[in-house]
Design a protein around this motif. Structure first.
Motif, PDB file in Angstrom:
ATOM      1  N   LEU A  21      40.979 -16.979 -17.731  1.00 39.98           N
ATOM      2  CA  LEU A  21      40.889 -18.214 -18.507  1.00 39.98           C
ATOM      3  C   LEU A  21      40.674 -17.933 -19.994  1.00 39.98           C
ATOM      4  N   VAL A  27      46.637 -23.665 -19.748  1.00 44.87           N
ATOM      5  CA  VAL A  27      45.892 -23.895 -18.518  1.00 44.87           C
ATOM      6  C   VAL A  27      46.404 -25.200 -17.900  1.00 44.87           C
ATOM      7  N   LEU A  39      37.252 -23.745 -20.805  1.00 46.88           N
ATOM      8  CA  LEU A  39      38.611 -23.547 -21.303  1.00 46.88           C
ATOM      9  C   LEU A  39      38.563 -23.032 -22.741  1.00 46.88           C
ATOM     10  N   ARG A  45      46.305 -27.487 -22.784  1.00 51.16           N
ATOM     11  CA  ARG A  45      45.897 -28.028 -21.490  1.00 51.16           C
ATOM     12  C   ARG A  45      46.978 -28.974 -20.981  1.00 51.16           C
ATOM     13  N   VAL A  64      47.155 -19.941 -16.775  1.00 50.32           N
ATOM     14  CA  VAL A  64      46.289 -20.078 -15.603  1.00 50.32           C
ATOM     15  C   VAL A  64      46.590 -21.430 -14.971  1.00 50.32           C
TER      16      VAL A  64
END
Length: 399
Positions: A21, A27, A39, A45, A64
């Protein structure tokens, strides 16, 4: 670039997840997953709603992907590999593991099926056939829908809601009660055959219970079934009928005019859910006794077809062991993939085939006239003929 899939179960992150991470450029995860982990500020994101747009952003980036439990168990790992990714997988405990840990039960004997993003019917049919089944649920296929579909089968549901989350709750209810309640959208269900006392599973060797086909094979000898004065579908006929019915886990087979229930019992031994329709009380009792003797469950519906077929759950296959074309028509109207009819009377062959053709089935048939070895007094053998039976079947071709 590396794609790492991290499983989450409400406990600390799996080893290596924090480092992945920290280095991630991207992510991806459901909102609840993104809120549950630290995060990096620089990482993009992406909330995982529609899957394809999110997966399209993974290419060429250090990413991730956050998932529930073990993402290799009915999870997103398969989809990623189908898209050409070779992810590093850091799993957490699966929801099935957590469920059985919560109830303190071993689960090597339990069939595990998924209704998440899949048809509910096959999962319910496994619940109908097995003594213990774990079901991964989804929208429209949750504990209430499972409970409603099990009407007529005595089952208890253990419902685990939001495992590892703030709303975690484990509830044990009869299937009928589960059908009337609202449940958390994140639930996993353990379906158990209803008994007066909890059963301790027998020691086994094969995960999910005994594999099919069962020991002893199929098309068992006629003597393997209690019957009324020879009223049993003969083994040779049963062998061909089973080949046409194709019973297997996830399917439901009706045995209409069941008599001894030999066909229903054999279908259950091959992993299908089985339902026998029988008008005679004494034969219905024989069906139950034969099922118990062979260690399987057959739901017995007392009544005369075709009226008794109304309202029964949709079958995948139907065996008609007695009755005229009106019963065949009613069976076909239930929408099975396959209908197999056993006929001793020649004058019923053409009307039966016509009924199947009228219902849209492609038809076939064969006459089975078997002669069995029979010992003579001097030890020699002769051939003893059994009564010829004609099997007529119909199959839907476009499913």
């Amino acid at each position: 670039m590396t794609l790492t899939v991290v499983g989450l179960d409400g406990s600390p992150l799996p080893p290596g997840a924090a480092a992945a991470l920290a280095e991630a450029e991207l992510v991806v995860g459901a909102p609840r997953h993104l809120a549950a982990v630290p995060l990096p500020d620089a990482a993009e994101r992406v909330e995982l709603g529609p899957v394809e747009p999110a997966l399209a952003k993974l290419a060429g980036r250090r990413a991730v992907l956050l998932a529930s439990g073990d993402p290799g168990f009915f999870g997103i790992v398969r989809l990623l590999r189908e898209r050409g990714h070779e992810p590093v997988v850091l799993p957490a405990r699966s929801s099935v593991q957590l469920l059985f840990a919560r109830v303190g039960r071993s689960w090597d004997d339990v069939a595990v099926v998924s209704a998440h993003g899949r048809a509910l019917g096959p999962a319910v049919n496994v619940c109908r056939a097995r003594g213990a089944t774990a079901v991964l649920t989804g929208p429209g296929a949750g504990p209430a829908e499972i409970g409603a579909a099990l009407d007529g089968w005595p089952r208890t549901l253990v419902v685990a809601e939001d495992l590892g989350g703030p709303g975690e709750r484990v509830t044990t209810v009869p299937a009928a009660e589960a059908a009337t309640r609202a449940w958390h959208p994140l639930s996993v269900v353990l379906c158990l055959r209803a008994t007066d006392a909890p059963e301790v599973p027998a020691r086994g060797w094969f995960a999910g219970g005994e594999p099919a086909p069962p020991p002893g094979g199929w098309a068992l000898p006629d003597t393997a079934f209690e019957h009324r004065a020879g009223m049993v579908t003969k083994a040779e006929v049963r062998a061909v009928a089973l080949a046409r019915l194709a019973p297997r886990p996830g399917t439901l087979v009706w045995d209409v005019g069941a008599g001894s229930g030999s066909v229903a019992v054999e279908c259950a031994r091959l992993g299908a859910a089985a339902l026998a329709v029988e008008r005679r009380d004494d034969d219905a009792a024989r069906v139950r006794a034969n099922a118990e003797a062979h260690g399987v469950e057959v739901r017995v519906v007392a009544g005369t077809a075709p009226a008794a077929l109304a309202g029964l759950p949709r079958p995948d296959a139907v065996f008609v062991g007695g009755g005229g074309p009106e019963i065949v028509t009613a069976a076909a109207a239930a929408g099975p993939q396959r209908v197999v009819v056993a006929l001793a009377a020649l004058d019923r062959i053409a009307p039966t085939r016509a009924a199947l053709l009228a219902a849209g089935y492609a038809t076939g048939g064969t006459q089975i006239a078997a002669s069995r070895l029979a010992e003579l007094p001097d030890g020699a053998v002769r051939l003893a003929a059994t009564n010829p039976i004609t099997l007529v079947w119909g199959e839907v071709q476009d499913r």
